[in-house]
Design an enzyme around this catalytic site. Structure first.
Site, mmCIF file in Angstrom:
data_model
loop_
_atom_site.group_PDB
_atom_site.id
_atom_site.type_symbol
_atom_site.label_atom_id
_atom_site.label_comp_id
_atom_site.label_asym_id
_atom_site.label_seq_id
_atom_site.Cartn_x
_atom_site.Cartn_y
_atom_site.Cartn_z
ATOM 1 N N ASP A 165 -15.469 9.925 -92.939
ATOM 2 C CA ASP A 165 -16.084 8.415 -93.278
ATOM 3 C C ASP A 165 -16.018 7.491 -92.799
ATOM 4 O OD1 ASP A 165 -13.493 7.836 -94.187
ATOM 5 O OD2 ASP A 165 -13.680 8.450 -96.316
ATOM 6 N N LYS A 188 -20.013 8.646 -96.042
ATOM 7 C CA LYS A 188 -19.591 9.146 -97.304
ATOM 8 C C LYS A 188 -19.871 8.160 -98.277
ATOM 9 C CE LYS A 188 -15.472 9.349 -98.708
ATOM 10 N NZ LYS A 188 -13.874 9.513 -98.737
#
Ligand code: R5P
Length: 289
Positions: A165, A188
Site C-alpha cells: 500500500d 490498497k
C-alpha cells in the site's frame, strides 16, 4: 551503561547488550512459580543499576507488557539509575494516532505520555505515523527496522520488492536500496479491520521471486491480498516480510499463500528470523554522541 529487558523483548535486549558490549541485567518476572493467579505482573531487578545509564528494552504488546514496562522503569529509577533510555521496539497503540470520532482517546498520545514518565529519551522502530514522536514530552526518535529485512533479502536474493500500500512505499524503497532490487507498489483500500481490496495493476512479475515489505503484519489480510495478486500474475515465489509481526486472528491461515514469512525480533514469534539489535545499537551510539 547496562541493558534491562522486559519479558516481551528478552532476546532482543540480550542481543543489544552483546552488540554494545555492556552488561545485561537479569530480572525476575514471577514472585512464585506460575505468576500471580490474577495475572498481575511482577518484576525484580537481580543486579545493581545504581549510578548507571540504563537502556530498558520492552515492546508494549500485548497489553500486560505495558504494565511491565512501567514496573521496570520505576524499579530502575528507584534502584538509583542516573539516566534511562527507553527502547520500545514495537510501539503498540500507534495506529490510534488521532481522534477519528469525537470522544475517543488518542491512544498513541496516552501511551507516549506515560512511557515518558521515567525515561530521559525514547527510541522506537518503524512506526505507523512518525508524527507520533511529537506526542512524547521527551526526546523521541524513530529507528528503521528495514535494514535488517533488506540484509536478509539480499542474502536470499529476490527480483522485486513490493509495497502492499501507499504507506509502505518508503519502506519498500529503503529495502530495495539495501537488497539491490527494483521496487513497486499496490494501491490498497481498507474495507474493515479484516478486509482490504487492491486496485488491479500489472506488475511484471511472471517467473519472478517477489518480497512484500510492510511495517506490520496483523491479521495478514494486507499481505495475503497482495500475495494472491502476485501469484495470479505469475510470481513463482512470494516472501512476506515485516518489521513487526503481530500475527493475530487468522493470520497463519491467511499467510499460507506466501512461500516464506519473515519478521524481525521487535515482537518474538515463530517467524522471527532477523534481529534489529544492530540498528538500535547504532542509534544509541549516535544518541550518546
Ligand atoms: C497499515 O497501513 C499497515 O501498514 C499494515 O499494512 C496493516 O497494519 C497490516 O494489517 P493486516 O495484517 O491486518 O492487514
Amino acid at each position: 551503561m547496562k541493558v534491562v529487558g522486559g519479558s516481551a523483548s528478552l532476546p532482543l535486549a540480550r542481543a543489544l547488550a552483546r552488540e554494545l558490549a555492556v552488561p545485561f541485567v537479569d530480572a525476575s518476572f514471577e514472585k512464585h512459580a506460575g505468576g500471580f493467579p490474577d495475572g498481575e505482573r511482577y518484576v525484580r531487578l537481580l543486579d545493581s543499576v545504581a549510578g548507571e545509564h540504563v537502556v530498558l528494552v520492552q515492546t508494549t504488546h500485548p497489553d500486560p507488557m505495558i504494565v511491565e514496562y512501567f514496573l521496570l522503569a520505576d524499579a530502575v529509577r528507584d534502584a538509583g539509575a542516573t539516566h534511562l533510555t527507553a527502547i520500545v521496539p514495537y510501539f503498540g497503540y500507534g495506529r490510534q494516532d488521532k481522534r477519528f470520532t469525537e470522544g475517543e482517546a488518542v491512544s498513541a498520545k496516552t501511551l507516549a505520555k506515560h512511557i515518558a514518565l521515567d525515561a530521559d529519551e525514547l527510541l522506537t522502530m518503524t512506526i505507523h505515523n512518525p508524527d507520533i514522536l511529537a506526542m512524547f514530552p521527551i526526546r523521541a526518535r524513530e529507528v528503521s527496522g528495514i535494514p535488517a529485512l533488506g540484509r536478509y533479502l539480499k542474502s536470499v536474493g529476490v527480483d522485486l520488492i513490493l509495497a502492499p500500500d501507499d504507506n509502505a512505499v518508503r519502506l519498500a524503497k529503503e529495502a530495495a536500496a539495501i537488497a539491490g532490487t527494483p521496487y513497486d507498489y499496490l494501491d490498497k483500500e481498507r474495507l474493515d479491520s479484516y478486509t482490504v481490496r487492491v486496485t488491479p495493476k500489472e506488475l511484471k512479475v511472471r517467473g519472478k521471486s517477489v518480497a512484500i515489505v510492510d511495517d506490520v503484519i496483523s491479521t495478514g489480510g494486507t499481505i495475503s491480498t497482495a500475495a494472491k495478486e502476485l501469484k495470479a500474475q505469475g510470481a513463482t515465489r512470494v516472501l512476506a516480510t515485516c518489521v513487526h509481526g503481530l500475527f493475530v486472528g487468522r493470520a497463519e491461515e491467511n499467510l499460507k499463500v506466501c512461500d516464506e514469512v519473515v519478521a524481525t525480533d521487535t515482537i518474538a514469534s515463530a517467524h522471527t528470523k532477523v534481529s534489529v539489535a544492530p540498528e538500535f545499537a547504532r542509534a544509541l551510539r549516535e544518541l550518546m554522541g
